[in-house]
Design a protein around this motif. Structure first.
Motif, PDB file in Angstrom:
ATOM      1  N   ASN A   2      38.612  32.821  30.088  1.00 28.46           N
ATOM      2  CA  ASN A   2      37.593  33.350  28.806  1.00 28.46           C
ATOM      3  C   ASN A   2      38.646  34.388  28.213  1.00 28.46           C
ATOM      4  OD1 ASN A   2      35.350  32.204  29.658  1.00 28.46           O
ATOM      5  ND2 ASN A   2      34.811  33.827  31.161  1.00 28.46           N
ATOM      6  N   TYR A   3      39.917  34.107  28.539  1.00 25.78           N
ATOM      7  CA  TYR A   3      40.994  35.135  27.685  1.00 25.78           C
ATOM      8  C   TYR A   3      40.994  36.425  27.960  1.00 25.78           C
ATOM      9  CZ  TYR A   3      42.000  30.498  25.472  1.00 25.78           C
ATOM     10  OH  TYR A   3      42.426  29.100  25.341  1.00 25.78           O
ATOM     11  N   GLU A   4      40.128  36.990  28.894  1.00 21.52           N
ATOM     12  CA  GLU A   4      39.990  38.337  29.315  1.00 21.52           C
ATOM     13  C   GLU A   4      41.370  38.956  29.879  1.00 21.52           C
ATOM     14  OE1 GLU A   4      35.507  39.220  30.186  1.00 21.52           O
ATOM     15  OE2 GLU A   4      36.083  37.779  31.279  1.00 21.52           O
ATOM     16  N   PHE A   5      41.909  38.007  30.660  1.00 23.76           N
ATOM     17  CA  PHE A   5      43.022  38.487  31.368  1.00 23.76           C
ATOM     18  C   PHE A   5      44.252  38.445  30.399  1.00 23.76           C
ATOM     19  CE2 PHE A   5      46.597  37.775  34.425  1.00 23.76           C
ATOM     20  CZ  PHE A   5      46.322  39.090  35.146  1.00 23.76           C
ATOM     21  N   ALA A   6      44.264  37.796  29.361  1.00 25.96           N
ATOM     22  CA  ALA A   6      45.238  37.826  28.331  1.00 25.96           C
ATOM     23  C   ALA A   6      44.977  39.077  27.472  1.00 25.96           C
ATOM     24  CB  ALA A   6      45.003  36.545  27.352  1.00 25.96           C
ATOM     25  N   ALA A   7      43.964  39.527  27.239  1.00 26.81           N
ATOM     26  CA  ALA A   7      43.637  40.887  26.498  1.00 26.81           C
ATOM     27  C   ALA A   7      43.870  41.843  27.227  1.00 26.81           C
ATOM     28  CB  ALA A   7      42.004  40.865  26.155  1.00 26.81           C
ATOM     29  N   MET A   8      43.745  41.825  28.570  1.00 26.16           N
ATOM     30  CA  MET A   8      44.321  43.003  29.581  1.00 26.16           C
ATOM     31  C   MET A   8      45.978  43.114  29.402  1.00 26.16           C
ATOM     32  SD  MET A   8      41.909  42.295  32.934  1.00 26.16           S
ATOM     33  CE  MET A   8      40.238  42.036  32.779  1.00 26.16           C
ATOM     34  N   LYS A   9      46.342  42.035  29.224  1.00 26.61           N
ATOM     35  CA  LYS A   9      47.920  41.960  29.552  1.00 26.61           C
ATOM     36  C   LYS A   9      48.281  42.468  28.159  1.00 26.61           C
ATOM     37  CE  LYS A   9      49.168  38.455  32.796  1.00 26.61           C
ATOM     38  NZ  LYS A   9      49.760  37.261  32.851  1.00 26.61           N
ATOM     39  N   SER A  10      47.534  42.277  26.907  1.00 26.97           N
ATOM     40  CA  SER A  10      48.101  42.662  25.793  1.00 26.97           C
ATOM     41  C   SER A  10      48.052  44.191  25.459  1.00 26.97           C
ATOM     42  CB  SER A  10      47.451  42.049  24.620  1.00 26.97           C
ATOM     43  OG  SER A  10      45.900  42.125  24.695  1.00 26.97           O
ATOM     44  N   ALA A  11      46.904  44.607  26.196  1.00 28.29           N
ATOM     45  CA  ALA A  11      46.880  46.129  26.311  1.00 28.29           C
ATOM     46  C   ALA A  11      47.501  46.844  27.268  1.00 28.29           C
ATOM     47  CB  ALA A  11      45.227  46.485  26.760  1.00 28.29           C
ATOM     48  N   GLY A  12      48.522  46.396  27.992  1.00 29.55           N
ATOM     49  CA  GLY A  12      49.433  46.788  29.285  1.00 29.55           C
ATOM     50  C   GLY A  12      48.855  46.687  30.391  1.00 29.55           C
ATOM     51  N   VAL A  13      47.707  46.091  30.613  1.00 32.84           N
ATOM     52  CA  VAL A  13      47.350  46.267  32.110  1.00 32.84           C
ATOM     53  C   VAL A  13      48.056  44.911  32.627  1.00 32.84           C
ATOM     54  CG1 VAL A  13      45.412  45.728  33.454  1.00 32.84           C
ATOM     55  CG2 VAL A  13      45.184  47.121  31.344  1.00 32.84           C
ATOM     56  N   SER A  14      48.725  45.122  33.777  1.00 25.25           N
ATOM     57  CA  SER A  14      49.221  44.216  34.498  1.00 25.25           C
ATOM     58  C   SER A  14      48.380  43.523  35.560  1.00 25.25           C
ATOM     59  CB  SER A  14      50.509  44.690  35.159  1.00 25.25           C
ATOM     60  OG  SER A  14      50.121  45.597  36.272  1.00 25.25           O
ATOM     61  N   LEU A  15      48.888  42.489  36.263  1.00 27.76           N
ATOM     62  CA  LEU A  15      47.943  41.768  37.384  1.00 27.76           C
ATOM     63  C   LEU A  15      47.680  42.740  38.423  1.00 27.76           C
ATOM     64  CD1 LEU A  15      46.654  39.261  38.371  1.00 27.76           C
ATOM     65  CD2 LEU A  15      48.556  38.537  39.398  1.00 27.76           C
ATOM     66  N   GLN A  16      48.568  43.570  38.813  1.00 29.08           N
ATOM     67  CA  GLN A  16      48.453  44.387  39.901  1.00 29.08           C
ATOM     68  C   GLN A  16      47.553  45.431  39.468  1.00 29.08           C
ATOM     69  OE1 GLN A  16      51.280  43.173  38.937  1.00 29.08           O
ATOM     70  NE2 GLN A  16      52.310  42.372  40.687  1.00 29.08           N
ATOM     71  N   ARG A  17      47.644  46.070  38.313  1.00 33.02           N
ATOM     72  CA  ARG A  17      46.524  46.904  37.924  1.00 33.02           C
ATOM     73  C   ARG A  17      45.222  46.283  37.864  1.00 33.02           C
ATOM     74  NH1 ARG A  17      43.175  49.528  37.284  1.00 33.02           N
ATOM     75  NH2 ARG A  17      42.664  51.276  35.798  1.00 33.02           N
ATOM     76  N   ALA A  18      45.098  45.209  37.477  1.00 26.90           N
ATOM     77  CA  ALA A  18      43.715  44.459  37.311  1.00 26.90           C
ATOM     78  C   ALA A  18      43.135  44.411  38.861  1.00 26.90           C
ATOM     79  CB  ALA A  18      43.773  43.362  36.673  1.00 26.90           C
ATOM     80  N   MET A  19      44.024  44.121  39.862  1.00 26.57           N
ATOM     81  CA  MET A  19      43.510  43.827  41.200  1.00 26.57           C
ATOM     82  C   MET A  19      43.244  45.042  42.145  1.00 26.57           C
ATOM     83  SD  MET A  19      46.293  41.034  42.071  1.00 26.57           S
ATOM     84  CE  MET A  19      45.989  40.945  43.633  1.00 26.57           C
ATOM     85  N   ARG A  20      43.587  46.252  41.527  1.00 27.67           N
ATOM     86  CA  ARG A  20      43.634  47.545  42.103  1.00 27.67           C
ATOM     87  C   ARG A  20      42.443  47.927  42.663  1.00 27.67           C
ATOM     88  NH1 ARG A  20      45.403  53.070  39.139  1.00 27.67           N
ATOM     89  NH2 ARG A  20      43.087  52.781  38.335  1.00 27.67           N
ATOM     90  N   SER A  21      41.211  47.622  42.053  1.00 28.88           N
ATOM     91  CA  SER A  21      39.974  48.166  42.633  1.00 28.88           C
ATOM     92  C   SER A  21      39.568  47.156  43.637  1.00 28.88           C
ATOM     93  CB  SER A  21      38.904  48.319  41.302  1.00 28.88           C
ATOM     94  OG  SER A  21      39.005  47.084  40.908  1.00 28.88           O
ATOM     95  N   LEU A  22      40.063  45.763  43.362  1.00 29.14           N
ATOM     96  CA  LEU A  22      39.529  44.943  44.568  1.00 29.14           C
ATOM     97  C   LEU A  22      40.551  45.174  45.639  1.00 29.14           C
ATOM     98  CD1 LEU A  22      39.156  41.676  42.340  1.00 29.14           C
ATOM     99  CD2 LEU A  22      37.248  43.216  43.167  1.00 29.14           C
ATOM    100  N   MET A  23      41.614  45.511  45.548  1.00 30.52           N
ATOM    101  CA  MET A  23      42.425  45.867  46.612  1.00 30.52           C
ATOM    102  C   MET A  23      42.025  46.845  47.506  1.00 30.52           C
ATOM    103  SD  MET A  23      46.556  45.245  45.401  1.00 30.52           S
ATOM    104  CE  MET A  23      46.608  46.382  44.258  1.00 30.52           C
ATOM    105  N   VAL A  24      41.557  47.990  46.991  1.00 33.35           N
ATOM    106  CA  VAL A  24      40.748  49.019  47.844  1.00 33.35           C
ATOM    107  C   VAL A  24      39.442  48.302  48.646  1.00 33.35           C
ATOM    108  CG1 VAL A  24      39.781  51.080  47.757  1.00 33.35           C
ATOM    109  CG2 VAL A  24      41.536  50.874  46.216  1.00 33.35           C
ATOM    110  N   PHE A  25      38.924  47.455  47.645  1.00 28.41           N
ATOM    111  CA  PHE A  25      37.829  47.139  48.420  1.00 28.41           C
ATOM    112  C   PHE A  25      37.981  46.105  49.496  1.00 28.41           C
ATOM    113  CE2 PHE A  25      34.678  43.345  48.191  1.00 28.41           C
ATOM    114  CZ  PHE A  25      33.739  44.004  49.201  1.00 28.41           C
TER     115      PHE A  25
END
Length: 480
Positions: A83-106
């Motif tokens: 759904n291109y949500e991940f592409a939007a995150m990257k364009s906003a400077g959010v990396s994969l590791q940053r997107a995974m941060r909350s899930l990594m804690v869980f």
């Protein structure tokens, strides 16, 4: 918690809970299919069947939980990419590791809970499950006679080809093997065309009437040479009544626990305590066995001069080659025969004891595997997440299509290598540590590789590198 973290976490939890419930239900159905013979024909009430399933359910978690995390990770990050949500995150400077941060804690919290669950809940459930499964096999044995298979009732093994009648009391094609507590007593086999159960379900005696049959009974003669002829008696009958005492069997409590020696029932502390005792026992037995072998060989050497009709040779001299050459041929043959008998006796002792030592070593390996399994379950949760999350970001597909294919393939590899490694380790082919962690060792490089590729947007397969490789080859050929 920021909005992005909360959004990704909620998306993952919705998918994870749905997938886990589906897989849990599928594995429960598999368990019902595996243990249907333990439930069917026992006339158990709904409460007993429910207890059976409740005690079995915790053992499903080690398989359902990692697979659920893997599939939910692929689907969640696949949907974000599709759904291109991940592409939007990257364009906003959010990396994969940053997107995974909350899930990594869980996931790390979930892996810790999985370890506690494997160390406390699963051993207790296995303790209750194995005892309950053993006890219900003896509940209401009058109802336990099944078609096409032998059913053990007291000292009788009963098989019928067909059951009929309103309550299944009419039997056709009855075969009975009667065992005995005394191993040297006669063995009896009874075959009848028809049979009928005459007693009620609440009776302490199972009355079985047999019609038109033959009884075979082995006879063990007193003389050993006559036993090789295998004599037996054959008796025909029109009707033969058998009364089976069910007093002891009907007193079985399905909630009573009598099995407590399985490694699957123990926590890590209990397993370490048991391992300490097992290793000390096997060490003492091996040392005692070696000392006995040395003592036996020494005694046979000391007795060797007596077998030579009181030869003047002393034990020390008789063992030397110089004195041996001076002996007569008859004495040499007797010494060699005596030595051969001693060696054969020692080999027989070693062969007989090797199976016992092998069994005890397998028991030790089983305890080690049980310890490592508790850590493997926790690590598998983390491993499957770091495989599924980057894989979903790479394939960019959500839903139940392609993610299920990848999840099943990866989990088959994990489960097959895990089962294969533990089987070899159980047989003492490889160390238990390697057997338990074999699947994790194989898949960890895959998790690291996928995470690296997803972070650097290189895709699942670097086709540019492959194309450049073949281009260089063709350029060299054209230059020649």
């Amino acid at each position: 918690m920021k909005i992005l973290d909360r959004y990704i976490l909620i998306s993952f939890l919705r998918t994870f809970i749905s997938v886990f419930l589906i897989l849990f239900f599928v594995f429960i159905l598999q368990g019902v299919w595996l243990f249907i013979s333990d439930l069917a024909g026992k006339d158990l009430d709904a409460a007993s069947i429910l207890k059976f399933m409740v005690f079995f359910m915790p053992s499903i978690v080690p398989m359902a939980l990692p697979l659920s995390i893997l599939l939910a990770s692929i689907m969640t990050f696949g949907n974000l990419s599709e759904n291109y949500e991940f592409a939007a995150m990257k364009s906003a400077g959010v990396s994969l590791q940053r997107a995974m941060r909350s899930l990594m804690v869980f996931i790390f919290l979930l892996s810790g809970l999985a370890f506690l669950f494997a160390n406390n809940v699963i051993p207790y459930s296995q303790y209750r499950f194995l005892n309950f499964k053993s006890n219900i096999a003896q509940v209401k044995p009058a109802m336990a006679i099944s078609e096409g298979q032998f059913s053990e009732i007291g000292s009788f093994n009963i098989k019928v080809d067909k059951k009929s009648g309103e309550k299944g009391n009419d039997l056709t094609g009855v075969t009975i093997h009667k065992s005995s507590q005394n191993s040297i007593s006669n063995t009896t086999v009874i075959k009848a065309k028809r049979g009928k159960l005459l007693s009620s379900e609440n009776s302490n005696t199972l009355q079985l009437a047999l019609y038109d049959g033959i009884q075979y009974e082995d006879i063990i003669p007193k003389k050993y040479e006559e036993r090789q002829k295998l004599p037996f008696t054959k008796t025909s009958f029109k009707q033969y009544n058998i009364n089976i005492d069910l007093t002891k069997l009907n007193k079985v409590d399905v909630n009573e626990a009598s099995i407590n020696n399985s490694s699957a029932m123990l926590t890590i502390g209990e397993l370490n305590y048991a391992l300490d005792s097992l290793r000390k026992d096997i060490s003492k037995e091996k040392k005692s066995f070696a000392d006995n072998i040395k003592y036996k060989a020494k005694q046979d050497l000391v007795k060797m001069p007596d077998t030579l009709n009181k030869s003047s040779a002393s034990p020390k001299v008789s063992a030397s080659l110089k004195v041996f050459d001076k002996l007569t041929d008859v004495e040499k043959i007797r010494i060699l025969d005596n030595a051969l008998g001693t060696v054969s006796s020692i080999q027989f002792s070693i062969s007989g004891s090797s199976d016992e030592f092998s069994y005890k070593q397998k028991n030790i390996n089983s305890h080690w595997l049980s310890i490592f399994d508790k850590f493997v379950i926790a690590y598998a949760c983390i491993l499957m997440f770091f495989i599924g999350a980057p894989l979903g970001a790479i394939i960019r597909k959500g839903g139940f299509g392609l993610p299920i294919v990848f999840a099943i393939l990866i989990f088959i590899i994990f489960h097959f290598t895990n089962t294969f490694g533990k089987k070899i380790a159980q047989e003492d082919g490889i160390p238990p540590f390697l057997g338990s962690w074999l699947s994790s060792i194989i898949l960890t490089p895959l998790a690291l590789s996928l995470t690296y590729r997803a972070t650097n947007d290189t895709g699942l397969i670097n086709f540019d590198g492959i194309n450049s490789f073949f281009q260089r080859i063709f350029q060299k050929k054209s230059a020649n």
